[in-house]
Design an enzyme around this catalytic site. Sequence first.
Site, PDB file in Angstrom:
ATOM      1  N   ASP A 110      41.987  38.404  48.906  1.00 60.24           N
ATOM      2  CA  ASP A 110      42.480  37.191  49.925  1.00 60.24           C
ATOM      3  C   ASP A 110      43.499  37.260  50.553  1.00 60.24           C
ATOM      4  OD1 ASP A 110      42.931  33.857  49.925  1.00 60.24           O
ATOM      5  OD2 ASP A 110      44.223  34.475  47.177  1.00 60.24           O
ATOM      6  N   ALA A 111      42.738  37.474  51.866  1.00 60.81           N
ATOM      7  CA  ALA A 111      43.559  37.685  53.484  1.00 60.81           C
ATOM      8  C   ALA A 111      43.582  35.959  54.176  1.00 60.81           C
ATOM      9  CB  ALA A 111      42.699  38.360  54.069  1.00 60.81           C
ATOM     10  N   LYS A 112      42.121  35.250  53.832  1.00 56.72           N
ATOM     11  CA  LYS A 112      42.422  34.082  54.791  1.00 56.72           C
ATOM     12  C   LYS A 112      42.727  34.330  56.411  1.00 56.72           C
ATOM     13  CE  LYS A 112      44.759  31.586  51.191  1.00 56.72           C
ATOM     14  NZ  LYS A 112      45.020  32.234  50.095  1.00 56.72           N
ATOM     15  N   ARG A 113      41.763  35.682  56.747  1.00 54.63           N
ATOM     16  CA  ARG A 113      41.752  36.161  57.728  1.00 54.63           C
ATOM     17  C   ARG A 113      40.606  34.360  58.694  1.00 54.63           C
ATOM     18  NH1 ARG A 113      45.635  38.786  56.173  1.00 54.63           N
ATOM     19  NH2 ARG A 113      45.750  40.649  56.866  1.00 54.63           N
TER      20      ARG A 113
END
Length: 288
Positions: free
Chosen positions: A105-108
């Site tokens: 869950d990095a939302k890059r």
Amino acid sequence: MPEAATVDTPGRESFGSRLGRAMAERGPLCVGIDPHPALLQQWGLADDVAGLERFSRTVLDAVAPLAAAVKPQVALYERHGSAGMAVLERIFAAAKEAGVLSIADAKRGDIGSTMAAYADAWLRDGSALAADSVTLSPYLGFESLRPALDLAAQSGRGVFVLALTSNPEGASVQHVGGADSVARRIVRAAAAENQRYHGDLGSVGLVVGATVGTALADLDLDLAAVRGPILAPGLGAQGATAADLRRTFGDAYGQVLGTSSRDILAAGPEPSALREAARRTLDALLAA
């Protein structure tokens, strides 16, 4: 659609196929591994790297037999610097060994060579940070995600693109455009991207909050047509129930990966209590 990588990579099973099988065999539960400082304290652990690792391994070991996927929150490892990221690397490796899929869950989200570098970090074979899938932010334009979309297809991994989040601020961007809202454009782009994949479930998923209520109907979003997995955070502590997910997602409920973090994690630190909390959540999802 791009001309490159328009079908599944020969000899490599797609993420969508693997996730679909896991959901069929285990059920549609994703457990968030979120080592918030308050939870570490509640568990009697120090807010340091040792506490971070013990928390993460305890959660993973307890829920791996029940969950289709686990979702470590990258920011909560990053706040501990390089040593925290090393813990995250070990958790991804341990998840693979335990046979449970991982979602970073990095939302890059970025452009050009920077987006390609993010893709390389989270989706490339041999990368220490490589997970089975990663969350992405499309708000520099969906096509800015192209390096990650293509590398995921080539490496048999997946992505989850933010589409309709439940935070109050999200509507100021995602709902803009009315009948042709930003969220609707993201949903249509994901559906088009999944045409490259064979089978029932594509590898380009969406993040849609479990507590979005009537927003799907209000914005006329057809999630079933996406033919990809839907990561639905907000189950439990944030207020959504399994019955709410069934009502909210309707015909697309079979694609939904119900995600619970705090509601399960608060049951710790005893593994048996964590496992029982995960079992209750899973049973509710299956019964909805």
